[in-house]
Design a protein around this motif. Structure first.
Motif, PDB file in Angstrom:
ATOM      1  N   VAL A 136     -35.021 -30.314 -54.096  1.00  0.00           N
ATOM      2  CA  VAL A 136     -34.161 -30.203 -53.013  1.00  0.00           C
ATOM      3  C   VAL A 136     -34.888 -29.208 -52.151  1.00  0.00           C
ATOM      4  CG1 VAL A 136     -32.157 -30.065 -54.533  1.00  0.00           C
ATOM      5  CG2 VAL A 136     -33.274 -28.049 -54.436  1.00  0.00           C
ATOM      6  N   GLU A 137     -34.373 -29.203 -50.971  1.00  0.00           N
ATOM      7  CA  GLU A 137     -34.709 -28.582 -49.780  1.00  0.00           C
ATOM      8  C   GLU A 137     -34.740 -27.064 -49.798  1.00  0.00           C
ATOM      9  OE1 GLU A 137     -36.705 -29.998 -47.848  1.00  0.00           O
ATOM     10  OE2 GLU A 137     -36.191 -32.035 -48.527  1.00  0.00           O
ATOM     11  N   VAL A 138     -33.750 -26.481 -50.445  1.00  0.00           N
ATOM     12  CA  VAL A 138     -33.388 -25.168 -50.714  1.00  0.00           C
ATOM     13  C   VAL A 138     -32.680 -24.890 -52.017  1.00  0.00           C
ATOM     14  CG1 VAL A 138     -32.862 -24.810 -47.993  1.00  0.00           C
ATOM     15  CG2 VAL A 138     -31.007 -25.318 -49.740  1.00  0.00           C
ATOM     16  N   ALA A 139     -32.901 -23.479 -52.491  1.00  0.00           N
ATOM     17  CA  ALA A 139     -32.164 -23.204 -53.689  1.00  0.00           C
ATOM     18  C   ALA A 139     -30.697 -23.264 -53.648  1.00  0.00           C
ATOM     19  CB  ALA A 139     -32.707 -21.761 -54.115  1.00  0.00           C
ATOM     20  N   PRO A 140     -30.003 -23.781 -54.398  1.00  0.00           N
ATOM     21  CA  PRO A 140     -28.387 -23.744 -54.258  1.00  0.00           C
ATOM     22  C   PRO A 140     -28.112 -22.529 -53.863  1.00  0.00           C
ATOM     23  CG  PRO A 140     -29.285 -24.699 -56.440  1.00  0.00           C
ATOM     24  CD  PRO A 140     -30.443 -24.111 -55.918  1.00  0.00           C
ATOM     25  N   VAL A 141     -26.854 -22.794 -53.022  1.00  0.00           N
ATOM     26  CA  VAL A 141     -26.163 -21.478 -52.414  1.00  0.00           C
ATOM     27  C   VAL A 141     -24.521 -21.902 -52.523  1.00  0.00           C
ATOM     28  CG1 VAL A 141     -27.937 -21.251 -50.592  1.00  0.00           C
ATOM     29  CG2 VAL A 141     -26.284 -22.725 -50.247  1.00  0.00           C
ATOM     30  N   LEU A 142     -23.848 -20.888 -52.149  1.00  0.00           N
ATOM     31  CA  LEU A 142     -22.370 -21.148 -52.512  1.00  0.00           C
ATOM     32  C   LEU A 142     -21.841 -21.881 -51.322  1.00  0.00           C
ATOM     33  CD1 LEU A 142     -20.299 -20.120 -54.475  1.00  0.00           C
ATOM     34  CD2 LEU A 142     -19.738 -18.233 -52.704  1.00  0.00           C
ATOM     35  N   SER A 143     -21.117 -23.005 -51.820  1.00  0.00           N
ATOM     36  CA  SER A 143     -20.397 -23.763 -50.908  1.00  0.00           C
ATOM     37  C   SER A 143     -19.307 -23.134 -50.025  1.00  0.00           C
ATOM     38  CB  SER A 143     -19.893 -24.969 -51.457  1.00  0.00           C
ATOM     39  OG  SER A 143     -18.696 -24.484 -52.474  1.00  0.00           O
ATOM     40  N   ILE A 185     -24.414 -25.469 -54.013  1.00  0.00           N
ATOM     41  CA  ILE A 185     -24.713 -26.950 -53.700  1.00  0.00           C
ATOM     42  C   ILE A 185     -26.298 -26.745 -52.959  1.00  0.00           C
ATOM     43  CG2 ILE A 185     -22.512 -27.669 -53.231  1.00  0.00           C
ATOM     44  CD1 ILE A 185     -22.674 -26.711 -50.257  1.00  0.00           C
ATOM     45  N   SER A 186     -26.980 -27.845 -52.787  1.00  0.00           N
ATOM     46  CA  SER A 186     -28.214 -28.147 -52.195  1.00  0.00           C
ATOM     47  C   SER A 186     -28.143 -29.419 -51.572  1.00  0.00           C
ATOM     48  CB  SER A 186     -29.316 -27.770 -53.116  1.00  0.00           C
ATOM     49  OG  SER A 186     -30.602 -27.601 -52.306  1.00  0.00           O
ATOM     50  N   PHE A 187     -29.489 -29.635 -50.835  1.00  0.00           N
ATOM     51  CA  PHE A 187     -29.567 -31.067 -50.317  1.00  0.00           C
ATOM     52  C   PHE A 187     -31.082 -31.574 -50.426  1.00  0.00           C
ATOM     53  CE2 PHE A 187     -30.695 -28.289 -46.878  1.00  0.00           C
ATOM     54  CZ  PHE A 187     -31.782 -29.106 -46.259  1.00  0.00           C
ATOM     55  N   GLN A 188     -31.276 -32.699 -50.136  1.00  0.00           N
ATOM     56  CA  GLN A 188     -32.461 -33.537 -50.123  1.00  0.00           C
ATOM     57  C   GLN A 188     -32.402 -34.223 -48.951  1.00  0.00           C
ATOM     58  OE1 GLN A 188     -35.263 -33.477 -52.289  1.00  0.00           O
ATOM     59  NE2 GLN A 188     -36.216 -34.410 -50.479  1.00  0.00           N
ATOM     60  N   ALA A 189     -33.544 -33.876 -48.020  1.00  0.00           N
ATOM     61  CA  ALA A 189     -33.568 -34.733 -46.621  1.00  0.00           C
ATOM     62  C   ALA A 189     -35.147 -35.180 -46.499  1.00  0.00           C
ATOM     63  CB  ALA A 189     -33.293 -33.775 -45.701  1.00  0.00           C
ATOM     64  N   LYS A 190     -35.366 -36.505 -46.425  1.00  0.00           N
ATOM     65  CA  LYS A 190     -36.596 -36.980 -45.964  1.00  0.00           C
ATOM     66  C   LYS A 190     -36.581 -37.970 -44.875  1.00  0.00           C
ATOM     67  CE  LYS A 190     -38.724 -34.539 -49.246  1.00  0.00           C
ATOM     68  NZ  LYS A 190     -39.138 -33.320 -48.672  1.00  0.00           N
TER      69      LYS A 190
END
Length: 85
Positions: free
Chosen positions: A53-60, A67-72
């Motif tokens: 994931v791009e960032v450590a999970p954070v509060l929605s 939540i977190s996300f993946q982007a490529k």
């Protein structure tokens, strides 16, 4: 301020604007993720304990989930090989 139809940004133009389009795309995704989905004043950071994931999970934004996300960014092909053969 630009009106809705005053500028038509394409992926080709986006790539021309940035020396490293892969990093620029991931930074764009990070900005959109924070603006649209995270609680106000969320601090995004990478964490080696959360690979993939791009960032450590954070509060929605609704405060119910982390939540977190993946982007490529890929130009043509991903370049993965089939390891199941």
């Amino acid at each position: 301020m630009l009106g809705t139809n005053q500028y038509d940004l394409t992926w080709e133009h986006f790539a021309d604007l940035h020396a490293d389009k892969e990093i620029a795309f991931e930074n764009l995704c990070r900005s959109l993720f924070k603006r649209e989905l995270c609680v106000e004043n969320a601090i995004l950071h990478s964490d080696s304990n959360h690979p993939g994931v791009e960032v450590a999970p954070v509060l929605s934004r609704d405060g119910k989930d982390y939540i977190s996300f993946q982007a490529k960014y890929f130009d043509n092909t991903i370049g993965l090989t089939d390891t199941n053969k």
